[in-house]
Design a protein around this motif. Sequence first.
Motif, PDB file in Angstrom:
ATOM      1  N   UNK A   1       1.032  -1.041   0.029  1.00  0.00           N
ATOM      2  CA  UNK A   1       0.266   0.397  -0.139  1.00  0.00           C
ATOM      3  C   UNK A   1       1.165   1.468  -0.572  1.00  0.00           C
ATOM      4  N   UNK A   2       1.607   1.477   0.469  1.00  0.00           N
ATOM      5  CA  UNK A   2       3.184   2.342   1.140  1.00  0.00           C
ATOM      6  C   UNK A   2       3.449   1.963  -0.646  1.00  0.00           C
ATOM      7  N   UNK A   3       3.583   1.860  -1.110  1.00  0.00           N
ATOM      8  CA  UNK A   3       4.370   1.302  -2.644  1.00  0.00           C
ATOM      9  C   UNK A   3       3.481   1.934  -3.920  1.00  0.00           C
ATOM     10  N   UNK A   4       2.455   1.853  -3.721  1.00  0.00           N
ATOM     11  CA  UNK A   4       1.242   1.421  -4.418  1.00  0.00           C
ATOM     12  C   UNK A   4       0.881   2.992  -4.511  1.00  0.00           C
TER      13      UNK A   4
ATOM     14  N   UNK B   1       0.305   6.108   3.478  1.00  0.00           N
ATOM     15  CA  UNK B   1      -1.156   4.794   2.695  1.00  0.00           C
ATOM     16  C   UNK B   1      -2.093   4.988   4.354  1.00  0.00           C
ATOM     17  N   UNK B   2      -3.332   4.945   3.403  1.00  0.00           N
ATOM     18  CA  UNK B   2      -4.684   4.247   4.455  1.00  0.00           C
ATOM     19  C   UNK B   2      -4.770   3.714   4.664  1.00  0.00           C
ATOM     20  N   UNK B   3      -5.133   2.456   5.198  1.00  0.00           N
ATOM     21  CA  UNK B   3      -4.606   0.536   4.847  1.00  0.00           C
ATOM     22  C   UNK B   3      -5.340   0.073   5.560  1.00  0.00           C
ATOM     23  N   UNK B   4      -6.327  -0.991   5.550  1.00  0.00           N
ATOM     24  CA  UNK B   4      -6.785  -2.228   6.287  1.00  0.00           C
ATOM     25  C   UNK B   4      -5.469  -3.189   7.067  1.00  0.00           C
TER      26      UNK B   4
ATOM     27  N   UNK C   1      -3.130   4.138  14.036  1.00  0.00           N
ATOM     28  CA  UNK C   1      -1.940   4.703  13.133  1.00  0.00           C
ATOM     29  C   UNK C   1      -0.208   3.802  13.804  1.00  0.00           C
ATOM     30  N   UNK C   2       0.521   4.259  13.066  1.00  0.00           N
ATOM     31  CA  UNK C   2       1.664   4.114  12.577  1.00  0.00           C
ATOM     32  C   UNK C   2       1.761   4.804  12.463  1.00  0.00           C
ATOM     33  N   UNK C   3       3.469   5.468  12.992  1.00  0.00           N
ATOM     34  CA  UNK C   3       4.742   6.812  12.504  1.00  0.00           C
ATOM     35  C   UNK C   3       5.700   6.264  13.297  1.00  0.00           C
ATOM     36  N   UNK C   4       6.932   6.576  12.136  1.00  0.00           N
ATOM     37  CA  UNK C   4       8.395   6.490  12.196  1.00  0.00           C
ATOM     38  C   UNK C   4       8.656   7.233  12.145  1.00  0.00           C
ATOM     39  N   UNK C   5       9.938   7.513  11.948  1.00  0.00           N
ATOM     40  CA  UNK C   5      11.016   9.211  11.508  1.00  0.00           C
ATOM     41  C   UNK C   5      12.856   8.553  11.620  1.00  0.00           C
ATOM     42  N   UNK C   6      13.198   9.085  10.937  1.00  0.00           N
ATOM     43  CA  UNK C   6      14.453   9.036  10.488  1.00  0.00           C
ATOM     44  C   UNK C   6      15.126  10.034   9.816  1.00  0.00           C
TER      45      UNK C   6
ATOM     46  N   UNK D   1       1.481   5.033   7.989  1.00  0.00           N
ATOM     47  CA  UNK D   1      -0.111   4.306   8.077  1.00  0.00           C
ATOM     48  C   UNK D   1      -0.897   4.423   8.891  1.00  0.00           C
ATOM     49  N   UNK D   2      -2.607   4.798   8.746  1.00  0.00           N
ATOM     50  CA  UNK D   2      -3.585   4.464   9.725  1.00  0.00           C
ATOM     51  C   UNK D   2      -4.262   4.247   9.128  1.00  0.00           C
TER      52      UNK D   2
END
Length: 156
Positions: free
Chosen positions: A47-50, A68-71, A76-81, A104-105
């Motif tokens: 979903x992120x790549x799409x 991505x909005x995804x099942x 909610x998922x969050x990361x930072x780099x 991603x949510x």
Amino acid sequence: MKIEDLLSEKYIVLHLEMSTKSQVIDKMLSIVADHPGVRDHEKLRQDVLKREKEMSTGIGKQIALPHAKTDAVSDPVLALATLKTEINFESIDNEPVQLIFLLATPEEMLAEHLKLLSRITRMAGREDVRDRLMQVTSRQDVLDLFKEEEKDFPQI
């Protein structure tokens, strides 16, 4: 929902050494692989790549925000780099990126997804915040920065 509520030290990586957009996205996905909100890591990746194929998530000002909005996630998922050196992310301003957020949510959280994208963009879009994020020396410094910045930021 605040950035400081979603982000934890476990999902922050500083000074990554990557040279391509695909490496960065893969690394960001690996950072959240064991996140309790991730139900299906491979679906999240797809979903992120799409979303990335539809239009680059290099949003300008040295920031990329793959999302991505995804099942594939239950929360909610969050990361930072931060990246050690800038890379080409096909950004809208044609500038390289050095600061990456992965968001991603769940699909049913569209309003929250849009508000979080906006919050990240507005906060990280400020030059002083970006500069501080690029100079932090610990993951705790990142969390402290968002805690400080969000004190006066309206809750969403």
